[in-house]
Every structure is written in C-alpha cells, then in structure tokens.
Design a protein around this motif. Structure first.
Motif, mmCIF file in Angstrom:
data_model
loop_
_atom_site.group_PDB
_atom_site.id
_atom_site.type_symbol
_atom_site.label_atom_id
_atom_site.label_comp_id
_atom_site.label_asym_id
_atom_site.label_seq_id
_atom_site.Cartn_x
_atom_site.Cartn_y
_atom_site.Cartn_z
ATOM 1 N N PRO A 1 -10.225 7.585 -4.014
ATOM 2 C CA PRO A 1 -11.682 7.384 -3.966
ATOM 3 C C PRO A 1 -12.451 8.240 -4.961
ATOM 4 C CG PRO A 1 -10.932 8.672 -2.087
ATOM 5 C CD PRO A 1 -9.701 8.155 -2.757
ATOM 6 N N GLU A 2 -11.820 9.307 -5.472
ATOM 7 C CA GLU A 2 -12.497 10.190 -6.415
ATOM 8 C C GLU A 2 -12.487 9.645 -7.855
ATOM 9 O OE1 GLU A 2 -8.302 12.108 -6.041
ATOM 10 O OE2 GLU A 2 -9.559 10.628 -5.012
ATOM 11 N N PHE A 3 -11.767 8.528 -8.082
ATOM 12 C CA PHE A 3 -11.698 7.911 -9.407
ATOM 13 C C PHE A 3 -12.357 6.529 -9.411
ATOM 14 C CE2 PHE A 3 -8.184 10.909 -9.487
ATOM 15 C CZ PHE A 3 -8.224 11.424 -10.777
ATOM 16 N N THR A 4 -12.907 6.162 -10.555
ATOM 17 C CA THR A 4 -13.328 4.778 -10.752
ATOM 18 C C THR A 4 -12.092 3.967 -11.137
ATOM 19 O OG1 THR A 4 -15.553 5.384 -11.507
ATOM 20 C CG2 THR A 4 -14.742 3.216 -12.156
ATOM 21 N N ILE A 5 -11.901 2.833 -10.483
ATOM 22 C CA ILE A 5 -10.772 1.960 -10.797
ATOM 23 C C ILE A 5 -11.316 0.684 -11.425
ATOM 24 C CG2 ILE A 5 -8.726 0.781 -9.926
ATOM 25 C CD1 ILE A 5 -8.699 3.836 -9.521
ATOM 26 N N TYR A 6 -10.992 0.467 -12.703
ATOM 27 C CA TYR A 6 -11.402 -0.746 -13.397
ATOM 28 C C TYR A 6 -10.304 -1.796 -13.299
ATOM 29 C CZ TYR A 6 -15.191 1.798 -15.798
ATOM 30 O OH TYR A 6 -16.315 2.515 -16.097
ATOM 31 N N THR A 7 -10.708 -3.042 -13.130
ATOM 32 C CA THR A 7 -9.766 -4.145 -13.198
ATOM 33 C C THR A 7 -10.495 -5.364 -13.744
ATOM 34 O OG1 THR A 7 -7.998 -5.320 -12.025
ATOM 35 C CG2 THR A 7 -10.120 -5.121 -10.875
ATOM 36 N N THR A 8 -9.730 -6.391 -14.095
ATOM 37 C CA THR A 8 -10.316 -7.660 -14.531
ATOM 38 C C THR A 8 -9.397 -8.787 -14.077
ATOM 39 O OG1 THR A 8 -11.392 -8.747 -16.426
ATOM 40 C CG2 THR A 8 -9.189 -7.863 -16.809
ATOM 41 N N PRO A 9 -9.951 -9.941 -13.716
ATOM 42 C CA PRO A 9 -9.106 -11.044 -13.247
ATOM 43 C C PRO A 9 -8.320 -11.699 -14.369
ATOM 44 C CG PRO A 9 -11.398 -11.749 -13.361
ATOM 45 C CD PRO A 9 -11.386 -10.271 -13.639
ATOM 46 N N CYS A 10 -7.019 -11.883 -14.153
ATOM 47 C CA CYS A 10 -6.164 -12.568 -15.116
ATOM 48 C C CYS A 10 -5.690 -13.911 -14.571
ATOM 49 C CB CYS A 10 -4.957 -11.701 -15.465
ATOM 50 S SG CYS A 10 -5.390 -10.102 -16.193
ATOM 51 N N ARG B 1 0.821 -1.212 0.000
ATOM 52 C CA ARG B 1 0.000 0.000 0.000
ATOM 53 C C ARG B 1 0.858 1.266 0.000
ATOM 54 N NH1 ARG B 1 -5.512 0.857 3.548
ATOM 55 N NH2 ARG B 1 -6.177 2.780 2.514
ATOM 56 N N VAL B 2 2.057 1.179 0.580
ATOM 57 C CA VAL B 2 2.944 2.339 0.638
ATOM 58 C C VAL B 2 3.301 2.808 -0.764
ATOM 59 C CG1 VAL B 2 5.187 3.201 1.402
ATOM 60 C CG2 VAL B 2 3.884 1.637 2.867
ATOM 61 N N GLY B 3 3.760 1.880 -1.603
ATOM 62 C CA GLY B 3 4.140 2.229 -2.965
ATOM 63 C C GLY B 3 2.966 2.668 -3.812
ATOM 64 N N LEU C 1 -5.019 0.976 -4.884
ATOM 65 C CA LEU C 1 -5.152 2.182 -5.693
ATOM 66 C C LEU C 1 -6.552 2.772 -5.516
ATOM 67 C CD1 LEU C 1 -3.333 3.776 -7.620
ATOM 68 C CD2 LEU C 1 -4.437 2.582 -9.509
ATOM 69 N N ALA C 2 -7.556 1.913 -5.488
ATOM 70 C CA ALA C 2 -8.930 2.379 -5.289
ATOM 71 C C ALA C 2 -9.104 3.018 -3.911
ATOM 72 C CB ALA C 2 -9.905 1.216 -5.452
ATOM 73 N N LEU C 3 -8.459 2.447 -2.916
ATOM 74 C CA LEU C 3 -8.533 3.008 -1.568
ATOM 75 C C LEU C 3 -7.837 4.362 -1.483
ATOM 76 C CD1 LEU C 3 -7.804 -0.244 0.477
ATOM 77 C CD2 LEU C 3 -9.976 1.001 0.420
ATOM 78 N N SER C 4 -6.773 4.527 -2.267
ATOM 79 C CA SER C 4 -6.003 5.774 -2.242
ATOM 80 C C SER C 4 -6.596 6.864 -3.123
ATOM 81 C CB SER C 4 -4.554 5.510 -2.688
ATOM 82 O OG SER C 4 -3.904 4.616 -1.812
#
Length: 289
Positions: free
Chosen positions: A181-190, A140-142, A176-179
């Motif tokens: 919150p004002e953005f939507t973070i999209y991801t998909t499982p690989c 989370r730091v990085g 990234l989503a936690l850091s």
C-alpha cells in the motif's frame, strides 16, 4: 532462484529499475511463477490433474504445463477451434506446452463460453481448475512473497515509490497493490480495455486506491501484431534485456507517455512466446526482420 535480482536501465533518457523475474525459470517464470507459487509448493500427491483454458499464445498455459510435468500431474487445456497452421506450428508457447505433456481440447466457438463455465461441475477432489491467465485467489500467496522481496530490495532505492506490471486479468497488479500500500502500482490492460480489466479485478477484490490503471492510447487486440509494439520491442533491445511481445510493449508505452517519476518494472517473463510472435511480425509488409 529467489529473490530475483534488480537491473538498472536507461530508456528515452529516463532511469528505470527492472525486477528480473524472467530469470527464475525458462517456462515457469515472471508473474506466472508468482501466481502459481502455492501450487509449486503443493505436495505431488495432493492433486493429479490441472485444467485450464484460453488462447494458444498464453504464457500461463506454458507455465502450467511446466508445473504439471514437474509434479507428474495431467494437464488439460481448452481452446476455441484452431486453424491447421496453429496446430502444426513447431514454435511458440503452444508447441512447447504440448511437448511438456499438455492435453489439448478444442471447443466450438458457439459452446466455448458455456463449457468453460461448467468445468467445475462434478470436479473430483484431485483435480483443480485454474482460471484463464492464472487468476486464482491462491495467487495472492506468491505475490505477497514478491512484495516482501521488493520491500527489502528497495531499501537501497528509496527514491522509487512506483512499480509497474502489465495486466491480462489484473491478478498480479491487484494483489501486489494490496500487499504494498505504500507504493503506487501502475498497470495497463493488454487484454480488452480498462472496463474489462476493472471487472476482472473486482471479481477477486475491491480495487485499492494505490492501483493506477493507465489507459492505452487505443484499443489493442491481444496477440495481434502492431507496428508500435514492434517499435517498442526494438527500442527495449537497446537495454540488453529481452522483454515479451504480448504484454511489455503496451506497459512501456504507457509508462513513457503517462508517467514521470522513477519506476520499477516487474518483468513478467513470457519471452518464450517471442519466437512465434516475431515470425508473425515478419509476415507484415511494414517490418523488415
């Protein structure tokens, strides 16, 4: 090299931004650089051994090997039993990681799960176990550093309200989503499916509402060649940025099919593994490389 730059690309007639974390380092780049950020800044005399486990195509494996070499630490990596061809392959992440000093240990498939679960038993204070894919709380730091960079850089791109990053364990997308919150973070499982990804994330933190998991159109097996993934890789070559063959195709496929807004894609590096993956694709009769 921080902060990494942002490039603009056009794909299928849509404009995207790309956060060029792939340019940070040949091996220790992308989301692995972000996950291992706290370890990169750890004094050399704090530890003397890193331990991890997973597959031989792993980008995290190679990044940890590069980090350990730079610090003078031992690095032990556990895998399930490998074929003779995998051991003798002189290309790809596994080959490069061993050249960087990684000590490889094979485990029989029958005991693999139980053995890696016991790695922390009797662990000394100078050794650290890094979960598969670099899924550690210190990641989370990085990722907070990455969030600060993005927030500042996107002041020049106020029309961008969504970011995207592919997921193995989901560590990068989650933090990234936690850091941000004002953005939507999209991801998909690989790796695995949506349920597996949710489980991995929830082991670290509750999943925030701004984190949107895009379901792949079918179940993909990690590191297996797929015709549509190679087609996406070829399409991405038209934008003059090389993307990896393990994670990027699934994320770009989901973005192009399931989103409409302007998105910033966070390049997760891993292009060093393309050498061996492209050879595997060339062995498929429906490819002409």
């Amino acid at each position: 090299m921080l902060p990494s730059p942002i490039s603009k690309i056009i794909l299928d007639g849509r404009e995207f931004l790309v956060k060029r974390d792939d340019l940070i380092d040949p091996y220790l780049a992308g989301n692995k650089y972000r996950k291992l950020y706290s370890l990169i800044n750890t004094p050399k005399d704090t530890l003397n051994k890193l331990i991890s486990y997973g597959g031989t195509q792993s980008n995290a494996m190679l990044a940890i090997a590069a980090l350990a070499k730079s610090k003078g630490w031992d690095f032990i990596y556990y895998t399930k039993t490998l074929s003779k061809q995998q051991k003798e392959d002189e290309s790809g992440n596994f080959f490069h990681a061993r050249n960087l000093g990684m000590q490889h240990k094979e485990l029989d498939r029958a005991i693999y799960r139980d053995y890696v679960a016991s790695l922390r038993v009797n662990l000394d204070n100078n050794s650290l176990v890094i979960e598969q894919g670099g899924a550690i709380q210190d990641a989370r730091v990085g990722l907070e550093v990455l969030a600060q960079e993005l927030r500042q850089q996107l002041l020049k791109h106020k029309d961008v309200k969504a970011l995207a990053t592919p997921s193995g364990t989901g560590t990068t997308a989650l933090f990234l989503a936690l850091s941000l919150p004002e953005f939507t973070i999209y991801t998909t499982p690989c790796v695995g499916g949506v349920s597996y990804l949710r489980e991995q994330m929830q082991a670290l933190h509750d999943i925030p509402k701004n984190l949107v998991i895009l379901s792949p159109k079918k179940k993909y097996h990690f590191a297996k060649p797929y015709k549509e993934f190679y087609a996406m890789y070829v399409k991405l070559q038209t934008v003059a940025i090389e993307f990896d063959l393990l994670y990027a195709p699934a994320m770009w496929e989901a973005l192009l099919e399931q989103t409409e807004e302007k998105v910033l894609y966070i390049h997760s590096g891993g292009v060093s593994g393309n050498e061996s993956m492209l050879r595997r694709y060339s062995q498929k009769s429906f490819f002409n490389l």
